[in-house]
Design a protein around this motif. Structure first.
Motif, PDB file in Angstrom:
ATOM      1  N   PHE A 223     -12.659  24.312 -18.139  1.00 46.82           N
ATOM      2  CA  PHE A 223     -13.601  24.650 -19.211  1.00 46.82           C
ATOM      3  C   PHE A 223     -13.069  24.181 -20.563  1.00 46.82           C
ATOM      4  O   PHE A 223     -13.836  23.694 -21.406  1.00 46.82           O
ATOM      5  CB  PHE A 223     -13.857  26.156 -19.250  1.00 46.82           C
ATOM      6  CG  PHE A 223     -14.882  26.555 -20.278  1.00 46.82           C
ATOM      7  CD1 PHE A 223     -16.238  26.456 -20.004  1.00 46.82           C
ATOM      8  CD2 PHE A 223     -14.493  27.001 -21.533  1.00 46.82           C
ATOM      9  CE1 PHE A 223     -17.190  26.803 -20.958  1.00 46.82           C
ATOM     10  CE2 PHE A 223     -15.428  27.351 -22.498  1.00 46.82           C
ATOM     11  CZ  PHE A 223     -16.780  27.254 -22.208  1.00 46.82           C
ATOM     12  N   ALA A 224     -11.747  24.319 -20.779  1.00 43.10           N
ATOM     13  CA  ALA A 224     -11.159  23.858 -22.042  1.00 43.10           C
ATOM     14  C   ALA A 224     -11.369  22.358 -22.215  1.00 43.10           C
ATOM     15  O   ALA A 224     -11.683  21.881 -23.315  1.00 43.10           O
ATOM     16  CB  ALA A 224      -9.676  24.199 -22.084  1.00 43.10           C
ATOM     17  N   ALA A 225     -11.216  21.592 -21.127  1.00 40.45           N
ATOM     18  CA  ALA A 225     -11.442  20.148 -21.201  1.00 40.45           C
ATOM     19  C   ALA A 225     -12.917  19.850 -21.455  1.00 40.45           C
ATOM     20  O   ALA A 225     -13.257  18.984 -22.274  1.00 40.45           O
ATOM     21  CB  ALA A 225     -10.981  19.486 -19.906  1.00 40.45           C
ATOM     22  N   ALA A 226     -13.795  20.569 -20.777  1.00 40.34           N
ATOM     23  CA  ALA A 226     -15.234  20.355 -20.952  1.00 40.34           C
ATOM     24  C   ALA A 226     -15.705  20.792 -22.332  1.00 40.34           C
ATOM     25  O   ALA A 226     -16.720  20.297 -22.835  1.00 40.34           O
ATOM     26  CB  ALA A 226     -16.003  21.123 -19.874  1.00 40.34           C
ATOM     27  N   ALA A 227     -14.967  21.714 -22.974  1.00 40.50           N
ATOM     28  CA  ALA A 227     -15.361  22.231 -24.280  1.00 40.50           C
ATOM     29  C   ALA A 227     -15.345  21.168 -25.362  1.00 40.50           C
ATOM     30  O   ALA A 227     -15.853  21.403 -26.468  1.00 40.50           O
ATOM     31  CB  ALA A 227     -14.441  23.389 -24.684  1.00 40.50           C
TER      32      ALA A 227
END
Length: 499
Positions: A223-227
């Protein structure tokens, strides 16, 4: 510091500018309206460009819940916009982060922030121009070769340069056209997909569909990467302040325009992200790479014969974004050069007296992005490195202003503009700084790309390189010591002593 040209009007804006050490610059005209200023910030922010550039990557990395990242980023960036609004209200000087840093902290801090931000904008302009090319091809149903992509990207850059050379009124008009096009695009595309193209119900935003569970750090890491989709979407509001000397009553207007930019941009970005996610028929196909462009698939399925029209609207949005980015870059270059901070400052601070624009700074903001685009044909990593640095450099520039504002408050700065946060100033400033640090760390975090350690750490190496080059040049050339524009005066003598 006195600008060579004498003042032509003795109104409140001229008096405020004079109190900051600048005689009213006759080369600028205060011809940009509130909505023109909002449009400039909005088209720089460009929800269509931001969402379309990152949608496939983010969806394939973390599945449908990645859409919440645009909400999280909007809240974080709104805190930054409040700090910026207070600063620009106090210092309504063209150039944005550079003059703000100069007044809040000092010369060296201002040089480094200006350097980082100029490099970031050059990379971002090149990236947006490059990203526009495939949509131009889609209008005509053509698949583009690398050379054709670069040619179209440079053509889009040339159109933006012509618009910028036409003066503040034309810039304001072009930005307004871009805002209208993007809002029509967002409302028509988003609304149509929600009503007729929806493949799922809203519960999918709480279901990762099994995507991202095997990522480093588990789903939180995914999720951090997708954020990054959210972080790429909300940084246009700084451009509102870049043209502060081209707006009447900027101390009041610009802070309002910054907030309005995020209100409208947040609505458009959220609508596009959520509606596009609901229209994707197969998330797993996006995650495994079977569907490389889920947006094109969704729009072709939804709009059929009028698909090229939708692509044309997107092209208009991209060109408007390039125009606004270039305007911001040119004002920053001009601001630094009129203070004699840059090499060839006498050349870069020249104006076209008929069009009332910083002509040589504009040419510079066109030449270097075009050079990166051409080099990408021979050195692919050159474009990758500069494009990658664009976003992190902008966030670093923002963070340096937020940190400088907090430091100035601690040293006794009392904002005296027409917009102040009052008792909320400290908590908002601290939260904005925390958000900025987390955002920069997330963007820089090395993630497996499959291309080896050099590719995984390319962004970190590029960032270190840009900072090192700027720092070494600053110390060797003593560029920060040139000129006599005020610096480190936000909180009076104490700030000057500790700068």
């Amino acid at each position: 510091m006195d600008i060579a040209n004498p003042p032509v009007e003795h109104d409140e804006d001229a008096a405020h500018l004079a109190s900051l050490g600048y005689t009213y610059d006759t080369t600028y005209k205060r011809e940009m309206s509130f909505w023109g200023n909002v449009s400039l910030g909005f088209t720089y922010l460009s929800p269509i460009a931001g969402v379309y550039s990152m949608f496939a990557i983010s969806l394939g990395t973390a599945g449908p819940p990645m859409a919440w990242a645009v909400i999280i980023a909007l809240v974080g960036q709104f805190l930054v916009a409040l700090v910026f609004g207070e600063v620009v209200s106090n210092y309504p000087v063209s150039g944005g982060v550079y003059p703000w840093s100069r007044r809040l902290w000092g010369r060296k801090w201002a040089w480094m922030n200006g350097w980082i931000y100029v490099v970031a904008l050059v990379g971002t302009i090149a990236a947006v121009a490059f990203g526009a090319a495939p949509f131009v091809g889609a209008v005509f149903g053509a698949s583009l070769s690398p050379v054709a992509t670069v040619v179209i990207a440079i053509a889009a850059l040339a159109v933006a340069t012509v618009l910028n050379f036409s003066g503040t009124k034309v810039l304001s008009w072009a930005a307004t056209v871009g805002l209208v096009a993007e809002m029509i695009g967002a409302l028509v595309i988003g609304g149509y997909l929600l009503l007729f193209g929806r493949q799922w119900d809203f519960s999918i935003f709480f279901d990762n569909m099994g995507i991202g569970l095997d990522a480093p750090g588990g789903y939180l890491g995914a999720f951090a990467a997708a954020a990054l989709i959210g972080m790429y979407a909300y940084y246009g509001f700084e451009a509102n302040g870049d043209v502060a000397e081209e707006i009447k009553d900027p101390s009041r207007v610009v802070p309002r325009a910054m907030r309005m930019t995020l209100y409208i941009g947040g609505f458009a970005t959220t609508l596009l992200t959520f509606s596009l996610t609901l229209a994707v028929p197969n998330f797993l196909a996006v995650a495994d790479g079977s569907v490389a462009d889920p947006i094109a698939d969704a729009l072709q399925n939804a709009f059929g014969p009028v698909y090229p029209v939708a692509m044309f609207v997107i092209v208009v949005a991209f060109v408007s974004c390039i125009t606004s980015l270039q305007a911001a870059a040119s004002r920053l270059v001009y601001s630094m050069s009129r203070d004699h901070f840059l090499p060839a400052s006498n050349f870069l601070s020249k104006f076209n007296e008929r069009r009332h624009v910083p002509s040589n700074a504009l040419l510079t903001a066109a030449f270097f992005p075009a050079l990166i685009l051409v080099l990408s044909l021979m050195l692919e990593d050159a474009l990758t490195a500069m494009v990658s640095f664009g976003t992190v450099g902008i966030y670093m520039g923002f963070g340096m202003v937020v940190l400088a504002a907090l430091r100035a408050r601690i040293l006794g700065w009392k904002p005296a503009g027409k917009f102040t946060m009052g008792r909320w100033a400290y908590p908002v400033n601290i939260l904005a700084l925390i958000w900025g640090v987390l955002a920069v760390a997330n963007i820089l975090w090395p993630r497996p790309t499959g291309g080896g350690w050099a590719e995984d750490y390319l962004l970190i190496m590029t960032t270190v390189g840009v900072i090192a080059v700027g720092w070494i040049y600053m110390l060797v050339s003593k560029a920060y010591a040139r000129g006599d524009a005020p610096a480190a005066d936000a909180s009076g003598p104490l700030a000057t002593v500790v700068r």
